[in-house]
Design a protein around this motif. Structure first.
Motif, PDB file in Angstrom:
ATOM      1  N   GLU A  63      44.445  41.559  32.901  1.00  0.00           N
ATOM      2  CA  GLU A  63      44.798  42.950  33.165  1.00  0.00           C
ATOM      3  C   GLU A  63      45.025  43.158  34.665  1.00  0.00           C
ATOM      4  OE1 GLU A  63      45.490  45.243  31.081  1.00  0.00           O
ATOM      5  OE2 GLU A  63      44.075  45.424  29.423  1.00  0.00           O
ATOM      6  N   ASP A  64      46.051  43.904  34.979  1.00  0.00           N
ATOM      7  CA  ASP A  64      46.337  44.263  36.368  1.00  0.00           C
ATOM      8  C   ASP A  64      46.015  45.753  36.539  1.00  0.00           C
ATOM      9  OD1 ASP A  64      47.228  44.614  38.907  1.00  0.00           O
ATOM     10  OD2 ASP A  64      49.354  44.289  38.471  1.00  0.00           O
ATOM     11  N   TYR A  65      44.771  46.020  36.977  1.00  0.00           N
ATOM     12  CA  TYR A  65      44.293  47.398  37.042  1.00  0.00           C
ATOM     13  C   TYR A  65      44.896  48.181  38.205  1.00  0.00           C
ATOM     14  CZ  TYR A  65      40.807  46.029  33.571  1.00  0.00           C
ATOM     15  OH  TYR A  65      40.196  45.582  32.431  1.00  0.00           O
ATOM     16  N   THR A  66      45.598  47.490  39.101  1.00  0.00           N
ATOM     17  CA  THR A  66      46.242  48.211  40.202  1.00  0.00           C
ATOM     18  C   THR A  66      47.516  48.923  39.750  1.00  0.00           C
ATOM     19  OG1 THR A  66      47.548  46.303  40.891  1.00  0.00           O
ATOM     20  CG2 THR A  66      45.359  46.529  41.856  1.00  0.00           C
ATOM     21  N   GLN A  67      48.018  48.521  38.582  1.00  0.00           N
ATOM     22  CA  GLN A  67      49.220  49.145  38.013  1.00  0.00           C
ATOM     23  C   GLN A  67      48.841  49.873  36.725  1.00  0.00           C
ATOM     24  OE1 GLN A  67      52.197  48.689  39.901  1.00  0.00           O
ATOM     25  NE2 GLN A  67      50.605  47.854  41.231  1.00  0.00           N
ATOM     26  N   ILE A  68      49.721  50.769  36.272  1.00  0.00           N
ATOM     27  CA  ILE A  68      49.452  51.463  35.010  1.00  0.00           C
ATOM     28  C   ILE A  68      49.395  50.437  33.890  1.00  0.00           C
ATOM     29  CG2 ILE A  68      50.349  53.125  33.343  1.00  0.00           C
ATOM     30  CD1 ILE A  68      51.592  54.641  35.683  1.00  0.00           C
ATOM     31  N   LEU A  69      48.303  50.442  33.142  1.00  0.00           N
ATOM     32  CA  LEU A  69      48.119  49.442  32.097  1.00  0.00           C
ATOM     33  C   LEU A  69      49.159  49.631  30.993  1.00  0.00           C
ATOM     34  CD1 LEU A  69      44.227  49.380  31.672  1.00  0.00           C
ATOM     35  CD2 LEU A  69      45.652  48.016  33.197  1.00  0.00           C
ATOM     36  N   PRO A  70      49.693  48.533  30.458  1.00  0.00           N
ATOM     37  CA  PRO A  70      50.635  48.661  29.337  1.00  0.00           C
ATOM     38  C   PRO A  70      49.915  49.131  28.080  1.00  0.00           C
ATOM     39  CG  PRO A  70      50.090  46.359  29.716  1.00  0.00           C
ATOM     40  CD  PRO A  70      49.446  47.133  30.830  1.00  0.00           C
ATOM     41  N   VAL A  71      50.632  49.812  27.215  1.00  0.00           N
ATOM     42  CA  VAL A  71      50.022  50.305  25.978  1.00  0.00           C
ATOM     43  C   VAL A  71      49.510  49.140  25.143  1.00  0.00           C
ATOM     44  CG1 VAL A  71      50.441  51.550  23.832  1.00  0.00           C
ATOM     45  CG2 VAL A  71      51.468  52.368  25.958  1.00  0.00           C
ATOM     46  N   PHE A  72      50.353  48.134  24.958  1.00  0.00           N
ATOM     47  CA  PHE A  72      49.959  46.916  24.244  1.00  0.00           C
ATOM     48  C   PHE A  72      49.940  45.758  25.232  1.00  0.00           C
ATOM     49  CE2 PHE A  72      52.104  49.265  20.708  1.00  0.00           C
ATOM     50  CZ  PHE A  72      50.968  49.481  19.941  1.00  0.00           C
TER      51      PHE A  72
END
Length: 881
Positions: A63-72
């Motif tokens: 997960e890249d928490y610095t960016q908006i997380l993808p839905v899936f």
């Protein structure tokens, strides 16, 4: 009597069991038996394996928490390959639940699992057919809704929004959708809005999914995503509330860390005027041992804070420190270098440094990451700037020094070496750990230096001083025993090593360490680098002339710096008045003056007086509306893109008309030479071989762009049969970023790709397992529905013992592919292809489509599946097999 009863009951029980085993007889006992067996012996085990695979997908994704997380969370094909065995077992179990227990209540559920496995294995068409079948024939409404939701996700993956809208409309009219299915439907709707970049719809759908979620981990992730969205929209209070909620429910530590960090940012850090308090907050986060793997993030966030306070140097320093930290997620390094590139580009206008930082950033981004394409395009432009800037800096210095006396040259060399020594000592000092000095430190420290380590080999400054002193006395010498012996003399390091290696006594050789000699040049070497030959100086001047010209163009057309561009182009004209590039330099200066409201007449007159017959003069005297400056470049680039798309679609006449019109209206733009070679490619498709060859030869002799010349030579070598082993060239992207890809009349793919060395992407592995690939375009898919079955029959007849498997894959928007595997090596795969071309007959398969087939190793297929560039691989296939 008791024994008789026992036998009697046993016989009844056996009869009961036998009657229950029938998969067709519809009785209460039979249904109960098959329901229990299908659920617990087949479906349950298949579902467990799929759940395990899905957990593996989540664990493999960072997960890249610095960016908006993808839905899936995205699913990587390599992770699917690692779980291939589990998916195969799940498929077999689900198939048994269907074949052996047809009257059970778990048939629909098992069909759904098979459709899900097809989806994960990228057998998209099979998955779509299964989910559509369930919608029409399924008896269980919950499973039918599950299938429709998964079908909706596939249509969104494929960007088939009309089909997706139809499924959404259909589901909106369905009654009694379970809460779990409603939650999944809202998440899939959120995915629909995410792909379409409709933030309002995305937020609304996620809010609905959150209301229905019962899983704490899922809820935390949804809260965090919503908080990110609200923060970016400026709703800080709502974002703060959701960040706080995301920390509940025992989420992963990383999510908790970022939730706390961003909650503080929206609540206090962004608004606080107490800068000392803010800095202390970041310092405390950095010192916390729990955040050891996240220190790069802390420093990055602190750097962003300092940059907002216009503390540019402090921000840069923090970013450099962040880059040196060992982080948990490599992509964070990409963001760090991207920010450094941005600072040096926007704030410092140091395009050279920005180019190097972009190069570092791209090492941490994958092609599928959002920043990759934008940064790559910017890097291409800055690379042109950097190469030419460095050429000017180096060549100008060398020419200037070559004109000095020998004594002056020696003085410059000595000064340079002294400065390098000072620099190396300064770097060593930075590496020296500070210690509290004492009388014992002063007594033990070498050289009386009490600022660092006391033991010599723990003291970088002492080591560096020793190496410099050794270098001054003895020059470059290999690290070896008995180096003072006369036998060694004053030989160079390479000669010394060669002599030692020629003897049988290797015990005296010691591996060289990384010392001062690897970074500090000697005086003789520096003096030898100064050109003293007229031919060498002439070559340096030619390079200078080209670099002045290219630098002026890139600064004006790409970097929007007409002031700097003017300086370099004027320098070109002054230093090289007889340059062949002079007319275009005049024309570019004319455009610069026009764009900056300067004196255009000066350069217009120069062109008319000195070059009356030049096309540049014609363009100045007969200006077309919007045909100058960056507007002309933009229009020409758009036309090129359109002409290339028409070419790909086989609409050659339309493509050629657009090319010719663009060349007439915008005769001199950065894409002019690309338009010309695209026009030649059309000749390769529609004209005679002789005309095609003549045009290529003319193009090679007149074109100045080296990369385009290499590409044309590759095309010519394919045409004439003379195989050119040189890599297919990269075209420097100036006004556009699209690549030119073409398959000429001989069927060999040519690629103007973004990679400098396409041959390094694919490797020849003759002994690797290979796959046979058949490309099917969308128009043929509907006609070729039974193609895989016909190919299976072909295999049964011709390869009964080979265990060949046939599958289909929706490869990209333009193509689907049929795969046949496995072949133990390239030779067997090529033998199969040869037989396929001659013996396989199918009405729905044209001969041209058959001929476009190729074979590929497993390793290369992974690259092809990532790059999605069939033409690029076809070029490699033609050249290598």
């Amino acid at each position: 009597m008791v024994d008789v009863r026992k036998h009697y009951y046993l016989i009844i029980l056996l009869l009961f069991s036998v009657s229950g085993c029938s998969s067709q007889k519809d009785t209460f006992t039979n249904r109960m038996y098959h329901n229990v067996t299908a659920k617990f012996n087949a479906y349950f085990l298949a579902k467990e394996k799929i759940d395990e695979v899905e957990d593996n997908f989540k664990q493999a994704y960072q997960e890249d928490y610095t960016q908006i997380l993808p839905v899936f969370t995205p699913i990587d094909s390599s992770t699917v390959d690692k779980n291939e065995e589990k998916l195969a077992e799940a498929r077999e179990l689900a198939a048994k639940a269907i074949d052996w227990h047809r009257i059970s209540n778990w048939v629909d559920d098992s069909y759904y699992l098979i459709g899900l496995i097809d989806y994960y294995e990228a057998k998209t068409d099979d998955a779509i057919n299964t989910f559509k079948y369930l919608n029409v024939n399924g008896e269980n409404n919950d499973v039918r809704h599950q299938a429709l939701i998964q079908l909706l996700r596939i249509f969104i993956d494929q960007r088939k929004f009309d089909d997706a809208s139809y499924v959404i409309d259909f589901l909106s009219k369905e009654a009694e959708i379970s809460k779990e299915n409603k939650k999944n439907l809202y998440k899939t709707l959120a995915y629909y809005y995410e792909v379409r970049q409709e933030k309002d719809g995305l937020i609304a759908a996620l809010e609905k999914a959150l209301e229905l979620s019962k899983d704490n981990s899922e809820s935390s992730r949804l809260y965090f995503t919503l908080a990110q969205l609200y923060q970016r929209e400026g709703f800080d209070a709502q974002a703060y509330s959701y960040y706080r909620s995301a920390m509940e429910g025992n989420p992963p530590y990383e999510l908790t860390f970022f939730s706390q960090l961003y909650a503080q940012k929206v609540a206090e850090l962004e608004k606080s005027k107490d800068y000392r308090k803010v800095r202390e907050y970041y310092d405390d986060l950095y010192k916390n041992r729990k955040n050891q793997d996240l220190r790069d993030v802390v420093l990055y966030e602190k750097a962003l804070f300092e940059l907002k306070q216009n503390e540019i140097e402090e921000g840069i320093s923090l970013l450099h420190k962040a880059a040196q930290e060992t982080g948990k997620n490599d992509i964070q390094k990409g963001y760090i270098y991207e920010k450094l590139a941005e600072i040096y580009f926007d704030q410092k206008e140091d395009y050279r440094s920005s180019s190097y930082y972009l190069d570092s950033a791209l090492q941490y981004f994958k092609p599928e990451d959002k920043p990759f394409n934008t940064l790559s395009a910017k890097k291409d432009v800055l690379e042109i700037y950097t190469v030419n800037f460095e050429t000017i800096t180096k060549n100008d210095s060398l020419i200037r020094i070559s004109q000095l006396s020998r004594e002056e040259q020696e003085k410059i060399a000595e000064d340079y070496i002294q400065k390098e020594e000072e620099r190396l000592l300064a770097e060593a000092k930075k590496k020296t750990p500070e210690k509290n000095s004492s009388i014992f430190d002063n007594l033990l420290a070498f050289g009386g230096n009490n600022t660092g380590a006391t033991f010599y080999f723990d003291n970088p400054i002492a080591i560096q001083q020793g190496e410099i002193e050794f270098f001054r006395n003895w020059g470059n010498r290999p690290l070896a025993d008995n180096w003072r012996r006369n036998a060694s003399g004053f030989q160079s390091a390479s000669n010394y090593t060669d002599n030692i290696n020629s003897t049988n006594d290797t015990s005296t050789i010691v591996e060289p360490s990384e010392t001062i000699t690897s970074t500090l040049p000697d005086k003789a070497g520096l003096l030898a680098a100064i050109p003293n030959d007229p031919v060498m100086i002439s070559q340096l001047n030619e390079e200078l002339e080209t670099s002045y010209f290219e630098l002026g163009k890139v600064l004006f057309f790409e970097l929007n710096r007409p002031d700097l561009a003017r300086d370099y182009l004027v320098k070109l004209i002054q230093e090289y008045p007889d340059s062949e590039k002079k007319p275009e330099a005049y024309y570019t200066l004319y455009l610069i003056e026009r764009e900056t409201n300067g004196i255009t007449e000066f350069y217009a007159n120069k062109l008319n007086k000195e070059y009356p017959d030049s096309p540049f003069t014609k363009s100045v005297n007969n200006p077309v509306e919007e045909s100058s400056g960056t507007i002309a470049n933009k229009n020409a680039a758009e036309n090129y893109n359109q002409a290339y798309l028409l070419f790909k679609e086989g609409r050659y006449d339309e493509s050629r008309s657009l090319i010719r019109a663009t060349l007439d209206n915008y005769p001199l733009t950065p894409v002019t030479e690309k338009l010309l070679i695209l026009d030649i490619m059309i000749t390769g498709k529609t004209g005679s071989k002789e005309t095609y060859q003549t045009r290529l030869e003319q193009y090679i002799s007149t074109t100045k762009n080296d990369e385009l010349v290499k590409m044309a030579r590759n095309m010519l070598s394919v045409l004439t049969g003379e195989v050119n082993k040189a890599p297919i060239a990269k075209i420097d992207s100036i006004a556009i970023k699209d690549s030119v890809q073409v398959i000429n009349k001989t069927g060999v793919a040519l690629n103007d790709s973004l990679s400098t060395k396409p041959e390094s992407i694919y490797k020849v592995g003759e002994n690797q397992t290979h796959i046979f690939i058949l490309i099917i375009n969308p128009d043929q898919v509907s006609k070729a529905k039974n193609l895989t079955a016909e190919m299976e029959n072909f295999h049964d007849a011709n390869y009964p013992n080979s265990r060949l498997r046939t599958g289909s894959l929706s490869f990209n928007r333009e193509n689907s592919i049929i795969l046949v595997s496995p072949f133990s090596n390239a030779e067997k795969a090529l033998e199969y292809r040869k037989r396929f071309l001659t013996d396989f007959k199918a009405e729905a398969l044209p001969e041209e489509t058959k001929k476009s087939s190729f074979v590929i190793s497993i390793q290369n297929f992974q690259q092809l599946n990532k790059r999605k560039d069939i033409s690029e691989y076809e070029a490699f296939f033609k050249a290598s097999y």
